[in-house]
Design an enzyme around this catalytic site. Structure first.
Site, PDB file in Angstrom:
ATOM      1  N   GLY A  41      53.413  24.380  31.120  1.00  0.00           N
ATOM      2  CA  GLY A  41      52.781  25.127  32.191  1.00  0.00           C
ATOM      3  C   GLY A  41      51.552  24.612  32.535  1.00  0.00           C
ATOM      4  N   ARG A  59      37.719  43.177  43.710  1.00  0.00           N
ATOM      5  CA  ARG A  59      37.409  44.666  43.180  1.00  0.00           C
ATOM      6  C   ARG A  59      36.575  44.931  42.067  1.00  0.00           C
ATOM      7  NH1 ARG A  59      43.588  46.960  43.955  1.00  0.00           N
ATOM      8  NH2 ARG A  59      43.977  44.554  43.370  1.00  0.00           N
ATOM      9  N   ASP A 112      38.085  56.398  51.761  1.00  0.00           N
ATOM     10  CA  ASP A 112      36.958  56.928  50.805  1.00  0.00           C
ATOM     11  C   ASP A 112      35.610  56.250  51.313  1.00  0.00           C
ATOM     12  OD1 ASP A 112      36.652  53.985  50.372  1.00  0.00           O
ATOM     13  OD2 ASP A 112      38.382  53.964  48.970  1.00  0.00           O
ATOM     14  N   LYS A 155      37.486  60.766  47.536  1.00  0.00           N
ATOM     15  CA  LYS A 155      38.337  60.795  46.597  1.00  0.00           C
ATOM     16  C   LYS A 155      37.794  60.264  44.968  1.00  0.00           C
ATOM     17  CE  LYS A 155      40.004  56.158  47.255  1.00  0.00           C
ATOM     18  NZ  LYS A 155      40.781  55.032  47.899  1.00  0.00           N
ATOM     19  N   ARG A 201      38.873  58.603  41.259  1.00  0.00           N
ATOM     20  CA  ARG A 201      39.881  57.632  40.549  1.00  0.00           C
ATOM     21  C   ARG A 201      39.943  57.860  38.805  1.00  0.00           C
ATOM     22  NH1 ARG A 201      42.239  53.776  43.365  1.00  0.00           N
ATOM     23  NH2 ARG A 201      41.319  53.110  45.287  1.00  0.00           N
ATOM     24  N   ASP A 247      47.371  47.648  47.633  1.00  0.00           N
ATOM     25  CA  ASP A 247      47.975  47.354  46.344  1.00  0.00           C
ATOM     26  C   ASP A 247      49.188  47.940  46.312  1.00  0.00           C
ATOM     27  OD1 ASP A 247      48.175  46.228  43.905  1.00  0.00           O
ATOM     28  OD2 ASP A 247      46.336  46.610  43.172  1.00  0.00           O
TER      29      ASP A 247
END
Length: 318
Positions: free
Chosen positions: A42, A100, A173, A196, A198, A226
């Site tokens: 990998g 984020r 938002d 909003k 979360r 997303d």
């Protein structure tokens, strides 16, 4: 305008080679030859198949799914370029992943956006070119130049051609309020803000709407989509307040976990995104993709030849 220099080399990672090819077509240069392979274990192998000594190298790689694979691949590409005596190593990151996580929202959380910036700088990057960061302050996480571009001009041009009845720009938002205000200014429209909360990651609950949306066509602006769950909640919340079918606009189509299918919601009239992230060929008929290749190509040209990146924006920058 073509780029006349044999000292600029553009190479693509495995995340979005079509975008890199389109950028090179805009610049009038050939996409650089590079071998990207994996050992059986990998581990990532990189080999530049042409000389890059004393060249300004541009590496095109979106930090999209699988993000950790693409991040490590980029790191190995940077290291190989430095060891091949590239004059500068410039990262073109159309989508900056981990953005984020740009602050601590709770105790004992990481600030991963800063960590990624430190890693890329330490490995040897000299400059970053990116588009619509989740938080513009992420530019300050780098100790190297960051050219922060925006796709708002592309999005606003697309919306102008739709001839929408009674449109209004809606921020999903408070965090997107500045972007919504800017888009509303481009289009000379009023805007509304949704509040909003979360409960968990990728979930949201609409609590309030600031502004009158009844009888309007909402234009919802986001930096990314997303899973699409938040967008559906926003669309349904606006519908309950008497708004019409929504236009969804986002720079980065992350589109994870069935998000593409969610974009076919009966109350979503159109979805406008860019190709900052590679997308499948088969998309719903209501999804419109605008290319950021000319924008990124112009940025590379200006960086190489000298000048101000602000000429690329109607607003003078972001």
């Amino acid at each position: 305008m073509l780029l006349h220099s044999d000292r600029v080399k553009v190479f693509s990672g495995s995340s979005n080679p079509k975008l890199a090819e389109a950028m090179c077509a805009e610049l009038g240069v050939e996409l650089g030859r590079i071998k990207l392979a994996r050992f059986k274990s990998g581990e990532i192998y990189v080999h530049y198949e042409e000389t890059i000594r004393n060249c300004d190298v541009y590496l095109v790689q979106s930090l999209s799914h699988p993000i950790n694979e693409h991040l490590v691949e980029l790191m190995v590409m940077i290291d190989a370029a430095k060891r091949a005596s590239a004059r500068t190593v410039n990262l073109v990151l159309p989508y900056y992943g981990y953005a984020r996580q740009e602050r601590k929202a709770a105790p004992r959380e990481p600030i991963s956006a800063k960590m990624v910036a430190d890693i890329l700088t330490t490995v040897g990057a000299n400059r970053v070119v990116t588009i619509d960061l989740h938080a513009p302050a992420i530019q300050g996480f780098f100790n190297i130049p960051v050219d922060h571009l925006t796709a708002l001009d592309l999005i606003s041009d697309e919306i102008r051609g739709m001839n929408l009845p009674n449109p209004i720009v809606v921020s999903p938002d408070a965090g997107r309020a500045k972007m919504a205000e800017k888009l509303a200014g481009y289009l000379d429209l009023s805007f509304a803000i949704m509040i909003k909360k979360r409960p968990t990651h990728n979930e949201s609950v609409i609590t309030h709407i600031i502004g009158d949306v009844e009888g309007h066509t909402p234009i919802i602006i986001e930096d990314l989509i997303d899973t699409g769950s938040t967008i559906i909640n926003v669309v349904e919340g606006l519908k309950e307040k008497g708004a019409g079918d929504a236009i969804i606009c986002a720079t980065h189509p992350v589109f994870s976990n069935g998000a593409i299918a969610r974009m076919e919601h009966p109350n979503i009239a159109k979805v406008v995104v860019t190709d900052s992230i590679a997308l499948p060929d088969a998309l719903p008929s209501n999804v419109k993709v605008r290319s950021v290749a000319p924008l990124l190509a112009d940025a590379i040209r200006i960086i190489h030849e000298g000048g101000s990146i602000s000429v690329l924006f109607k607003s003078g920058g972001v």
